[in-house]
Write an enzyme that holds these catalytic residues in place. Structure first.
Site, short mmCIF file in Angstrom:
data_model
loop_
_atom_site.label_atom_id
_atom_site.label_comp_id
_atom_site.label_asym_id
_atom_site.label_seq_id
_atom_site.Cartn_x
_atom_site.Cartn_y
_atom_site.Cartn_z
N HIS A 1 0.80 -1.22 0.00
CA HIS A 1 0.00 0.00 0.00
C HIS A 1 0.83 1.26 0.00
O HIS A 1 0.42 2.29 -0.53
CB HIS A 1 -1.06 -0.08 1.10
CG HIS A 1 -2.07 -1.08 0.67
ND1 HIS A 1 -3.14 -0.75 -0.13
CD2 HIS A 1 -2.08 -2.42 0.76
CE1 HIS A 1 -3.78 -1.84 -0.47
NE2 HIS A 1 -3.16 -2.88 0.07
N ASP B 1 -2.77 -9.46 -5.66
CA ASP B 1 -3.03 -10.65 -4.85
C ASP B 1 -2.96 -11.92 -5.68
O ASP B 1 -2.46 -12.94 -5.21
CB ASP B 1 -4.41 -10.54 -4.18
CG ASP B 1 -4.35 -9.71 -2.92
OD1 ASP B 1 -3.41 -9.91 -2.13
OD2 ASP B 1 -5.22 -8.83 -2.74
#
Ligand code: PEP
Ligand code: MG
Length: 577
Positions: free
Chosen positions: A193, A455
């Site tokens: 992030h 992911d």
């Protein structure tokens, strides 16, 4: 300048070169022991009074800075300023110093902790949430008492090179981006992030720099080369001259790419590629996109001590829909857990958080939370084009559960006579291999899909996306990832349903031609990457992209794919500047 120059290396995740002064972010404190003294208490009382004064100044500064940036979080710190002046706690701390002979830091620990525990036990969630504020103030006072620098990211001076072990969304929510020259962290990679934040804001960042917190001294001149992934402390003059010239040519390229920013991305043979934007903050730019491909709603939960209610969420979603001005907004339901924690929703610690109860799994478990978000999203859908995207879908059972709950909420709104878009598309993130392998069946049931390559790659390669020790195993360009992407695209094309990519790979200029060649016509990324990606697309034909994709699919290793892409770029067809 004192000391020899230092060179460290890591992963360059956001481009550019910057110079600045280092600030080492140490949010954690050493353990406060229950120390007692035998001397007169006056100096300890004076130290406590000094810490009160310093903490009040810091809190007022934070409030001013956040208010100037129109940030709601200012209220949290204004409330903390009031708590700091609480008479009862003040009397107790003074008593603990004067009578129990506790040092000021130990007295603050004892008294603030007692008050925090009392509040945490109350049934009213609003009052219970104040416990977190009391603990926050406690740490602030103790930092002053221990002579440690304040750990406030909202008060950094301009030109700061922020060095940290890691940065969490709740830390960065308070950052003033205009003051950050560069970011250096020990953890993280292309898809963490911090990387997403840095790319969105165009801040040069080098992550996964081993030993950065030990090796880099505070308040030191530092150059960060986020093109090569190098960090130089106290760089020598000759190096600075070299870096400045590299910085100038980077800026020239960036300037040339800027002319593509607001244009439509079209291949040289006229195939339009829709460019989406990934948003998740308050200052997102939607001007250069064709649609919003990913609205990370987590951001609303970041700098809050209590969960935002339906009305707060509704207002925020309406703001984004209005800002999108008729462009489609893809609202992703809450994706927390894993590496994303939020203060207003404490979660149990898990041994393998990325394999644990995150995103849709979590909201399906906390139905009231999910319901309030779905109500807010559906209500906002009445004000502009919107679609709902569920994160971390692992099976069609997951999708059906989420869809059933959404339908239940729709019926509830019907009974109340509240308007919403009845035919709102419901889609899934494809980021777990189990659903990727069922892409044909998924394409039959869902309205659309968006691929979370961050992911998907982590789970396909079995390599934690944040763990630098396995960074080399996290292969975004693995032929396995490419094959998976091709199959998903084929399945959705056959079903005639839209599919896009919203992971970091979509904004990587090395990958764009390949993705178009694999069949993708929608790519979504941070707005900071729009100019470079559009410039790249305008530089190749669909046929060239297809040939490249075929060659890449025939490669057996990531190295072969990367070599192929490098050769292709050096032939000059990949980047038009
Ligand atoms: C992804 O996994 O690619 C994605 C876009 O979601 P996040 O990075 O928020 O997990
Ligand atoms: Mg994801």
């Amino acid at each position: 300048m004192d000391g020899a120059s230092i060179r460290l290396t890591g992963i360059a995740v956001s481009g550019g070169i910057a110079f600045g002064h280092t600030f080492l972010y140490h949010p954690e404190l050493p353990e406060i022991r229950c120390d007692r003294f035998e001397t007169p208490p006056e100096p300890h009382i004076a130290a406590y009074e000094h810490s009160l004064h310093a903490a009040a100044e810091q809190l007022s500064g934070i409030c001013r800075s956040l208010q100037a940036r129109g940030r709601d979080a200012a209220q949290i710190f204004a409330a903390q300023l009031e708590i700091l002046q609480d008479e009862e706690m003040d009397i107790c701390v003074r008593g603990a110093i004067a009578e129990e002979r506790l040092t000021a830091a130990a007295a603050v620990e004892q008294v603030y902790e007692q008050f925090a525990q009392l509040l945490a036990q109350t049934a009213d969630p609003l009052i219970a949430a104040r416990a977190a504020d009391i603990r926050d103030i406690k740490l602030r006072l103790q930092r002053v008492l221990l002579g440690l620098e304040s750990a406030d990211l909202s008060l950094l001076p301009p030109g700061t090179v922020l060095v940290a072990r890691d940065l969490f969304p709740s830390d960065t929510a308070l950052l003033d981006p205009s003051c950050i020259a560069a970011i250096v962290t020990e953890l993280g990679n292309q898809t963490s992030h911090t990387a997403i934040l840095a790319k969105g804001l165009g801040i040069p960042a080098v992550l996964a720099v081993r030993g950065a917190m030990e090796a880099i001294p505070p308040h030191t001149v530092c150059a960060v080369d986020a093109l090569s992934g190098e960090v130089f402390c106290r760089p020598e003059e000759a190096l600075c001259v070299h870096l400045r010239s590299k910085q100038a040519s980077f800026q020239e390229d960036a300037l040339r790419q800027q002319k593509y920013r607001y244009r439509q991305a079209v291949t040289t043979d006229g195939v339009p590629i829709e460019i989406g934007v990934n948003i998740g903050g308050q200052n997102d730019d939607l001007a250069s996109c064709d649609y919003c491909g990913l609205f990370r709603t987590e951001f609303l939960f970041l700098d809050r001590q209590i969960l935002p209610d339906e009305q707060t969420q509704f207002a925020e979603y309406c703001r984004v829909v209005e800002q999108a001005d008729g462009k489609l907004v893809t609202l992703r339901t809450l994706d927390i857990g894993g590496d994303k924690s939020v203060p207003c929703l404490p979660l149990p610690k898990e041994d393998n958080p990325f394999l644990g109860c995150r995103a849709l799994r979590l909201t399906l478990n906390r139905r009231e939370l999910f319901r309030s978000q779905l109500r807010a999203a559906l209500r906002a859908s009445a004000y502009g084009p919107m679609q709902i995207l569920y994160p971390m879908v692992g099976s069609l059972t997951d999708f059906r559960r989420a869809k059933a709950l959404t339908r239940e909420v729709m019926r509830e709104l019907d009974t109340e006579g509240v308007p919403y878009r009845r035919d709102i598309p419901l889609g899934i993130m494809i980021e777990i291999p189990s659903i990727a392998l069922l892409a044909d069946m998924a394409a039959d049931e869902v309205d659309f899909a968006s691929i979370g390559t961050n992911d998907l790659c982590q789970y396909l390669c079995a390599a934690d996306r944040l763990n630098p020790a396995v960074a080399e195993y996290y292969e975004t360009f693995s032929p396995a990832v490419l094959r998976c992407l091709r199959e998903i695209c084929r399945a959705f094309d056959r079903a005639g349903k839209p599919v896009s990519i919203c992971g970091e790979m979509a904004g990587d200029t090395r990958a764009v031609k390949l993705l178009v060649g694999l069949g993708y016509r929608r790519l979504s990324m941070s707005s900071g990457q729009h100019a470079a990606v559009k410039a790249a697309i305008c530089g190749f034909s669909l046929e060239e992209a297809r040939v490249l994709a075929e060659k890449a699919l025939a490669c057996r290793t990531q190295e072969e794919v990367l070599r192929l892409l490098d050769e292709d770029r050096s032939c000059g067809s990949a980047l038009l500047v």
